[in-house]
Scaffold this motif. Structure first.
Motif, PDB file in Angstrom:
ATOM      1  N   GLY A   1       0.820  -1.237  -0.056  1.00  0.00           N
ATOM      2  CA  GLY A   1       0.068  -0.058   0.125  1.00  0.00           C
ATOM      3  C   GLY A   1       0.684   1.204   0.127  1.00  0.00           C
ATOM      4  N   HIS A   2       1.923   1.198  -0.378  1.00  0.00           N
ATOM      5  CA  HIS A   2       2.807   2.556  -0.188  1.00  0.00           C
ATOM      6  C   HIS A   2       2.938   3.275  -1.425  1.00  0.00           C
ATOM      7  CE1 HIS A   2       5.067  -1.338   1.587  1.00  0.00           C
ATOM      8  NE2 HIS A   2       4.227  -0.595   2.595  1.00  0.00           N
ATOM      9  N   ASP A   3       3.010   2.618  -2.607  1.00  0.00           N
ATOM     10  CA  ASP A   3       2.815   3.542  -3.899  1.00  0.00           C
ATOM     11  C   ASP A   3       1.680   4.432  -3.995  1.00  0.00           C
ATOM     12  OD1 ASP A   3       5.326   2.320  -4.240  1.00  0.00           O
ATOM     13  OD2 ASP A   3       4.748   0.869  -5.857  1.00  0.00           O
ATOM     14  N   LYS A   4       0.572   4.013  -3.627  1.00  0.00           N
ATOM     15  CA  LYS A   4      -0.601   4.662  -3.695  1.00  0.00           C
ATOM     16  C   LYS A   4      -0.481   5.917  -3.219  1.00  0.00           C
ATOM     17  CE  LYS A   4      -3.490   2.000  -5.903  1.00  0.00           C
ATOM     18  NZ  LYS A   4      -3.574   2.143  -7.245  1.00  0.00           N
ATOM     19  N   TRP A   5       0.401   6.231  -2.054  1.00  0.00           N
ATOM     20  CA  TRP A   5       0.366   7.574  -1.314  1.00  0.00           C
ATOM     21  C   TRP A   5       1.035   8.810  -2.169  1.00  0.00           C
ATOM     22  CZ3 TRP A   5      -3.520   8.235   1.397  1.00  0.00           C
ATOM     23  CH2 TRP A   5      -3.982   6.869   2.164  1.00  0.00           C
ATOM     24  N   THR A   6       0.653   9.244  -3.381  1.00  0.00           N
ATOM     25  CA  THR A   6       1.429  10.468  -4.091  1.00  0.00           C
ATOM     26  C   THR A   6       0.809  11.705  -3.076  1.00  0.00           C
ATOM     27  OG1 THR A   6      -0.801  10.803  -5.234  1.00  0.00           O
ATOM     28  CG2 THR A   6       0.787   9.346  -6.056  1.00  0.00           C
ATOM     29  N   GLN A   7       1.317  12.863  -3.501  1.00  0.00           N
ATOM     30  CA  GLN A   7       1.028  13.967  -3.015  1.00  0.00           C
ATOM     31  C   GLN A   7      -0.194  14.175  -2.954  1.00  0.00           C
ATOM     32  OE1 GLN A   7       3.646  16.948  -4.422  1.00  0.00           O
ATOM     33  NE2 GLN A   7       5.230  16.518  -3.343  1.00  0.00           N
ATOM     34  N   ALA A   8      -1.038  14.045  -4.054  1.00  0.00           N
ATOM     35  CA  ALA A   8      -2.310  14.358  -4.259  1.00  0.00           C
ATOM     36  C   ALA A   8      -3.118  13.238  -3.476  1.00  0.00           C
ATOM     37  CB  ALA A   8      -2.809  13.961  -5.905  1.00  0.00           C
ATOM     38  N   THR A   9      -2.926  12.099  -3.369  1.00  0.00           N
ATOM     39  CA  THR A   9      -3.845  10.927  -2.784  1.00  0.00           C
ATOM     40  C   THR A   9      -3.523  11.390  -1.020  1.00  0.00           C
ATOM     41  OG1 THR A   9      -2.101   9.288  -2.641  1.00  0.00           O
ATOM     42  CG2 THR A   9      -3.783   9.280  -4.278  1.00  0.00           C
ATOM     43  N   ALA A  10      -2.456  11.541  -0.544  1.00  0.00           N
ATOM     44  CA  ALA A  10      -2.307  12.080   0.678  1.00  0.00           C
ATOM     45  C   ALA A  10      -2.955  13.096   1.102  1.00  0.00           C
ATOM     46  CB  ALA A  10      -0.674  12.338   0.806  1.00  0.00           C
ATOM     47  N   ARG A  11      -2.916  14.220   0.330  1.00  0.00           N
ATOM     48  CA  ARG A  11      -3.691  15.484   0.499  1.00  0.00           C
ATOM     49  C   ARG A  11      -5.357  15.225   0.369  1.00  0.00           C
ATOM     50  NH1 ARG A  11      -3.522  19.165   3.497  1.00  0.00           N
ATOM     51  NH2 ARG A  11      -1.309  19.552   2.814  1.00  0.00           N
ATOM     52  N   ALA A  12      -5.642  14.340  -0.257  1.00  0.00           N
ATOM     53  CA  ALA A  12      -7.138  14.067  -0.431  1.00  0.00           C
ATOM     54  C   ALA A  12      -7.557  13.469   0.879  1.00  0.00           C
ATOM     55  CB  ALA A  12      -7.456  13.093  -1.420  1.00  0.00           C
ATOM     56  N   PHE A  13      -6.709  12.614   1.265  1.00  0.00           N
ATOM     57  CA  PHE A  13      -7.039  11.885   2.598  1.00  0.00           C
ATOM     58  C   PHE A  13      -6.728  12.445   3.536  1.00  0.00           C
ATOM     59  CE2 PHE A  13      -5.240   8.916   6.082  1.00  0.00           C
ATOM     60  CZ  PHE A  13      -6.369   8.052   6.170  1.00  0.00           C
ATOM     61  N   ALA A  14      -6.017  13.484   3.994  1.00  0.00           N
ATOM     62  CA  ALA A  14      -5.980  14.718   4.909  1.00  0.00           C
ATOM     63  C   ALA A  14      -7.212  15.234   5.065  1.00  0.00           C
ATOM     64  CB  ALA A  14      -4.749  15.296   4.846  1.00  0.00           C
ATOM     65  N   ASP A  15      -7.503  15.938   3.679  1.00  0.00           N
ATOM     66  CA  ASP A  15      -8.551  16.774   3.658  1.00  0.00           C
ATOM     67  C   ASP A  15      -9.919  16.137   3.943  1.00  0.00           C
ATOM     68  OD1 ASP A  15      -6.718  18.970   3.037  1.00  0.00           O
ATOM     69  OD2 ASP A  15      -7.379  18.858   0.640  1.00  0.00           O
ATOM     70  N   GLY A  16     -10.181  14.834   3.518  1.00  0.00           N
ATOM     71  CA  GLY A  16     -11.201  14.069   3.835  1.00  0.00           C
ATOM     72  C   GLY A  16     -11.506  13.492   5.432  1.00  0.00           C
ATOM     73  N   GLY A  17     -10.538  13.735   6.262  1.00  0.00           N
ATOM     74  CA  GLY A  17     -10.663  13.346   7.679  1.00  0.00           C
ATOM     75  C   GLY A  17      -9.704  12.383   7.843  1.00  0.00           C
ATOM     76  N   GLY A  18      -8.782  11.904   7.035  1.00  0.00           N
ATOM     77  CA  GLY A  18      -7.852  11.130   7.364  1.00  0.00           C
ATOM     78  C   GLY A  18      -6.904  11.265   8.623  1.00  0.00           C
ATOM     79  N   GLN A  19      -6.785  10.573   9.769  1.00  0.00           N
ATOM     80  CA  GLN A  19      -6.051  10.898  10.793  1.00  0.00           C
ATOM     81  C   GLN A  19      -4.740  10.164  10.971  1.00  0.00           C
ATOM     82  OE1 GLN A  19      -8.863   9.927  13.851  1.00  0.00           O
ATOM     83  NE2 GLN A  19     -10.426  11.343  12.860  1.00  0.00           N
ATOM     84  N   ARG A  20      -4.525   8.845  10.825  1.00  0.00           N
ATOM     85  CA  ARG A  20      -3.361   8.055  10.956  1.00  0.00           C
ATOM     86  C   ARG A  20      -3.270   6.825  10.348  1.00  0.00           C
ATOM     87  NH1 ARG A  20      -1.857   8.028  17.329  1.00  0.00           N
ATOM     88  NH2 ARG A  20      -2.859  10.181  17.919  1.00  0.00           N
ATOM     89  N   VAL A  21      -1.630   6.519   9.829  1.00  0.00           N
ATOM     90  CA  VAL A  21      -1.770   5.645   9.074  1.00  0.00           C
ATOM     91  C   VAL A  21      -0.455   4.743   9.671  1.00  0.00           C
ATOM     92  CG1 VAL A  21      -0.971   4.695   6.880  1.00  0.00           C
ATOM     93  CG2 VAL A  21      -2.369   6.746   6.918  1.00  0.00           C
ATOM     94  N   LEU A  22      -0.913   3.453  10.105  1.00  0.00           N
ATOM     95  CA  LEU A  22       0.402   2.754  10.585  1.00  0.00           C
ATOM     96  C   LEU A  22       0.666   1.650   9.437  1.00  0.00           C
ATOM     97  CD1 LEU A  22       1.852   1.538  12.807  1.00  0.00           C
ATOM     98  CD2 LEU A  22      -0.053   0.086  13.462  1.00  0.00           C
ATOM     99  N   PHE A  23       2.166   2.085   9.095  1.00  0.00           N
ATOM    100  CA  PHE A  23       2.445   0.895   8.284  1.00  0.00           C
ATOM    101  C   PHE A  23       3.377  -0.164   8.851  1.00  0.00           C
ATOM    102  CE2 PHE A  23       2.628   4.863   5.691  1.00  0.00           C
ATOM    103  CZ  PHE A  23       1.904   4.466   4.650  1.00  0.00           C
ATOM    104  N   VAL A  24       3.127  -1.431   8.641  1.00  0.00           N
ATOM    105  CA  VAL A  24       4.001  -2.622   9.236  1.00  0.00           C
ATOM    106  C   VAL A  24       4.836  -3.292   8.258  1.00  0.00           C
ATOM    107  CG1 VAL A  24       3.769  -4.602  10.634  1.00  0.00           C
ATOM    108  CG2 VAL A  24       2.224  -2.727  11.218  1.00  0.00           C
ATOM    109  N   CYS A  25       6.054  -3.717   8.323  1.00  0.00           N
ATOM    110  CA  CYS A  25       6.946  -4.100   7.313  1.00  0.00           C
ATOM    111  C   CYS A  25       7.642  -5.263   7.943  1.00  0.00           C
ATOM    112  CB  CYS A  25       7.877  -3.030   6.809  1.00  0.00           C
ATOM    113  SG  CYS A  25       6.848  -1.906   5.551  1.00  0.00           S
ATOM    114  N   ALA A  26       7.922  -6.277   7.067  1.00  0.00           N
ATOM    115  CA  ALA A  26       8.753  -7.255   7.532  1.00  0.00           C
ATOM    116  C   ALA A  26       9.593  -7.605   6.552  1.00  0.00           C
ATOM    117  CB  ALA A  26       7.879  -8.669   7.638  1.00  0.00           C
TER     118      ALA A  26
END
Length: 314
Positions: A230-255
């Motif tokens: 799910g990392h490549d989906k976060w462009t500047q535009a999608t990150a801004r859309a998520f924030a503007d829409g009410g997005g609060q927290r994203v936890l990434f878990v990697c192995a």
């Protein structure tokens, strides 16, 4: 309908299964069907980009206003608890849920709950099964919430008729399946399902598609837990859309090292847009969501839920 316990054994590592570059999650020790061969050191896991090709695009913009999206102000607190709710009863912690227009989902239910409980979506990876995600996430999050695990579509190259594996057609189709699943869950447990924001979790393909969904449905999915994808989906535009829409927290878990580097880059874009992020990088464990990866997720989950009182109430 109660699911048989034999369907809920723990997952093994995910590995590259097809030359066409599709990812898969496999398990051993199942009662249903022959056990697949375990991964070997010579088999490198496929990259996130391989699964990216399976993501078939976004839902039309009009759909963002449908399917039960909730206002951002409602996201943290959810619906007010209903008084005098009888304890939720079920024959087993996992039930099969009929979903209109889609295959049945699997649900982990909060047996004995006497108040409305929040919902966690657990979307599986490619060549995976919803039963496995529900079991692992109940182990991680506990039994005090509803965990809705969408099934997706069966793969024609499943090991056998008794061991069917699943994938998702596109993020648009998965979004529709989640909306239908939430509607079915609320209809089945009308007094116990909280009507507020939903915690979205996804592994691999489920994380890839969930990032796209959340970018346009942030009011419903303001908090995300993305495991190995799910990392490549976060462009500047999608990150801004998520924030503007009410997005609060994203936890990434990697192995895996590659996942960790990509997650840090995505986290930087989200932080710049005003979204809180955390990247958890466990020891090298392969492309998987169980075992040590689940332990890392459990330790970090409190951060993802911080400030949402629904997850602390009983």
């Amino acid at each position: 309908m109660t699911l048989p316990a034999s369907m809920l054994s723990r997952p093994l590592a995910c590995l590259a299964l097809l030359a066409a570059a599709t990812l898969g999650c496999d398990r051993t020790g199942r009662a249903a069907g022959p056990a697949p061969a375990p991964p070997s050191a010579a088999q490198a896991p496929a990259s996130e980009g391989a699964e990216q090709a399976a993501d078939g695009g976004a839902t039309p913009a009009a759909q963002a206003a449908e399917g039960g999206a909730t206002p951002a102000a409602h996201a943290a607190g959810g619906a007010a608890p209903a008084a005098g709710i009888a304890p939720l009863r079920a024959d087993a912690p996992f039930v099969e849920l009929s979903v209109d227009g889609f295959p049945s989902a699997v649900v982990s239910v909060p047996i004995g709950a006497t108040a409305r409980r929040p919902v966690l979506i657990a979307s599986h990876g490619n060549y995976d099964r919803p039963e496995w995600q529900c079991q692992v996430w109940r182990d991680i999050a506990g039994g005090d919430a509803f965990i809705l695990c969408p099934r997706g579509v069966a793969r024609s190259d499943s090991p056998s008729a008794s061991d069917v594996r699943f994938t998702y057609e596109s993020n648009a189709r998965l979004e529709q399946e989640i909306d239908a699943g939430l509607a079915a869950l609320r209809a089945r447990f009308p007094e116990h399902v909280d009507a507020g924001a939903v915690l979205y979790t996804g592994f691999s393909l489920g994380a890839i598609m969930g990032s796209a969904i959340a970018a346009r449905r942030a009011a419903l999915f303001p908090r995300l837990v993305l495991v190995e994808g799910g990392h490549d989906k976060w462009t500047q535009a999608t990150a801004r859309a998520f924030a503007d829409g009410g997005g609060q927290r994203v936890l990434f878990v990697c192995a895996q090292a590659g996942c960790g580097a990509a997650a840090k880059a995505a986290a930087a874009r989200l932080e710049k847009a005003g979204v809180l992020t955390r990247v958890v990088r466990g020891k090298e464990a392969g492309h998987r969501y169980d075992g040590p990866v689940a332990e890392e997720t459990r330790r970090a989950l409190g951060w993802a839920l911080d400030g949402d009182a629904r997850w602390n109430s009983r």
